[in-house]
Design a protein around this motif. Sequence first.
Motif, mmCIF file in Angstrom:
data_model
loop_
_atom_site.group_PDB
_atom_site.id
_atom_site.type_symbol
_atom_site.label_atom_id
_atom_site.label_comp_id
_atom_site.label_asym_id
_atom_site.label_seq_id
_atom_site.Cartn_x
_atom_site.Cartn_y
_atom_site.Cartn_z
ATOM 1 N N ASP A 163 0.890 -1.221 -0.135
ATOM 2 C CA ASP A 163 0.013 -0.010 0.012
ATOM 3 C C ASP A 163 0.918 1.287 0.168
ATOM 4 O O ASP A 163 0.619 2.314 -0.820
ATOM 5 C CB ASP A 163 -0.884 0.065 1.262
ATOM 6 C CG ASP A 163 -1.868 1.230 1.300
ATOM 7 O OD1 ASP A 163 -2.217 1.853 0.185
ATOM 8 O OD2 ASP A 163 -2.297 1.604 2.618
ATOM 9 N N MET A 164 1.906 1.440 0.790
ATOM 10 C CA MET A 164 2.885 2.485 1.133
ATOM 11 C C MET A 164 3.365 2.524 -0.114
ATOM 12 O O MET A 164 3.896 3.802 -0.763
ATOM 13 C CB MET A 164 3.415 2.427 2.359
ATOM 14 C CG MET A 164 2.772 2.873 3.557
ATOM 15 S SD MET A 164 3.761 3.124 4.983
ATOM 16 C CE MET A 164 4.834 4.352 4.299
ATOM 17 N N ILE A 165 4.014 1.672 -0.805
ATOM 18 C CA ILE A 165 4.816 1.695 -2.169
ATOM 19 C C ILE A 165 4.131 2.052 -3.262
ATOM 20 O O ILE A 165 4.630 2.821 -4.011
ATOM 21 C CB ILE A 165 5.591 0.489 -2.164
ATOM 22 C CG1 ILE A 165 6.854 0.099 -1.087
ATOM 23 C CG2 ILE A 165 6.329 0.116 -3.606
ATOM 24 C CD1 ILE A 165 7.316 -1.105 -0.961
ATOM 25 N N PHE A 166 2.928 1.446 -3.460
ATOM 26 C CA PHE A 166 1.844 1.721 -4.552
ATOM 27 C C PHE A 166 1.463 3.107 -4.379
ATOM 28 O O PHE A 166 1.432 3.999 -5.588
ATOM 29 C CB PHE A 166 0.730 0.962 -4.324
ATOM 30 C CG PHE A 166 1.018 -0.488 -4.579
ATOM 31 C CD1 PHE A 166 2.013 -1.128 -5.243
ATOM 32 C CD2 PHE A 166 -0.094 -1.468 -4.346
ATOM 33 C CE1 PHE A 166 2.106 -2.404 -5.565
ATOM 34 C CE2 PHE A 166 0.016 -2.831 -4.696
ATOM 35 C CZ PHE A 166 1.107 -3.276 -5.146
ATOM 36 N N SER A 167 1.300 3.623 -3.150
ATOM 37 C CA SER A 167 0.746 4.904 -3.013
ATOM 38 C C SER A 167 1.555 6.086 -2.985
ATOM 39 O O SER A 167 1.415 7.320 -3.304
ATOM 40 C CB SER A 167 -0.381 5.037 -1.976
ATOM 41 O OG SER A 167 0.183 5.037 -0.752
ATOM 42 N N GLY A 168 2.791 5.784 -2.511
ATOM 43 C CA GLY A 168 3.714 6.762 -2.240
ATOM 44 C C GLY A 168 3.422 7.782 -1.173
ATOM 45 O O GLY A 168 4.148 8.834 -0.972
ATOM 46 N N GLU A 169 2.559 7.238 -0.356
ATOM 47 C CA GLU A 169 1.895 7.949 0.910
ATOM 48 C C GLU A 169 2.941 8.264 1.837
ATOM 49 O O GLU A 169 3.945 7.434 2.012
ATOM 50 C CB GLU A 169 0.890 7.463 1.725
ATOM 51 C CG GLU A 169 0.270 8.106 2.731
ATOM 52 C CD GLU A 169 -0.633 7.137 3.471
ATOM 53 O OE1 GLU A 169 -1.251 7.827 4.495
ATOM 54 O OE2 GLU A 169 -0.906 6.137 3.191
ATOM 55 N N LEU A 170 3.325 9.528 2.359
ATOM 56 C CA LEU A 170 3.978 9.767 3.697
ATOM 57 C C LEU A 170 3.231 9.784 4.701
ATOM 58 O O LEU A 170 2.298 10.320 4.886
ATOM 59 C CB LEU A 170 4.834 11.196 3.209
ATOM 60 C CG LEU A 170 5.798 11.386 1.989
ATOM 61 C CD1 LEU A 170 6.564 12.620 1.883
ATOM 62 C CD2 LEU A 170 6.535 10.333 1.665
#
Length: 261
Positions: A163-170
């Motif tokens: 999820d974090m890698i797909f979205s790039g969310e910080l």
Amino acid sequence: MTDQSYETLDVSVTDGIATVRLANPPVNAISRTVRRELADAVDTLREDRVRVGIILGNADVFSVGADVGLFEKAQEWTTAEFRSNSRVLGRTFDALESMEKPIIAAIDGTCVGGGLELALACDVRIAAPDARLGFPEHNIGLIPGLGGCSRFVHLVGPGTAKDMIFSGELIDGERARTIGLVERVADDPESAANDYANDMLSRPPQALGLAKRVVNSARDTDTRTAGVLESLAQSTLLKTEDHDEGVQAFREDRDPEFTGK
């Protein structure tokens, strides 16, 4: 106290605690110089006089990761040349992860991409509540390539990692602790890391080092193999002077004085 200044790092050793501070303004990008100097700093961390290591940036940024200019230059490299340059940093991260002493990351400000991968190679991560952590590599068509996939998944699980890698969310430090990306949150990560390191100085060095090795092995192998290593490590520690000192101190109701022998 021993100090050594590099072009992009400040390295000091005081009373058994080595501090490696990224000093490559304005954003502590991991340039080729930083890669080379981090490898040299690892040699300092390995020295017997060092019992604990701390890696940190400054109040605004831990590290934004690789210098984009490095990727622009990489367009001129062959795949073999790119992999050769990547291995320099990969070996450094592997060395931090495998050396038999605690390595602490004190995370303030922005910690993304290769900067977060550097923190992942450490044993304990202490972040400010408002630190910003994540993997924005998709913005330049890449993935986290030096532990951002392989180490990250062990901490947060495959679903959260994807999820974090797909979205790039910080995410901030508090959220990072909730998902298991960091172990502690502190308003002043550097001070908290120093307190943690000083506490480690009172612990038996061989026990800390072997605990680190066994826990890493348990993560990377099957339970039976890890159990064998755990038993062997315990058998080794039973024959150390520090074990004898710990038992004696317990009997005498005093604090032990461990020497690492």
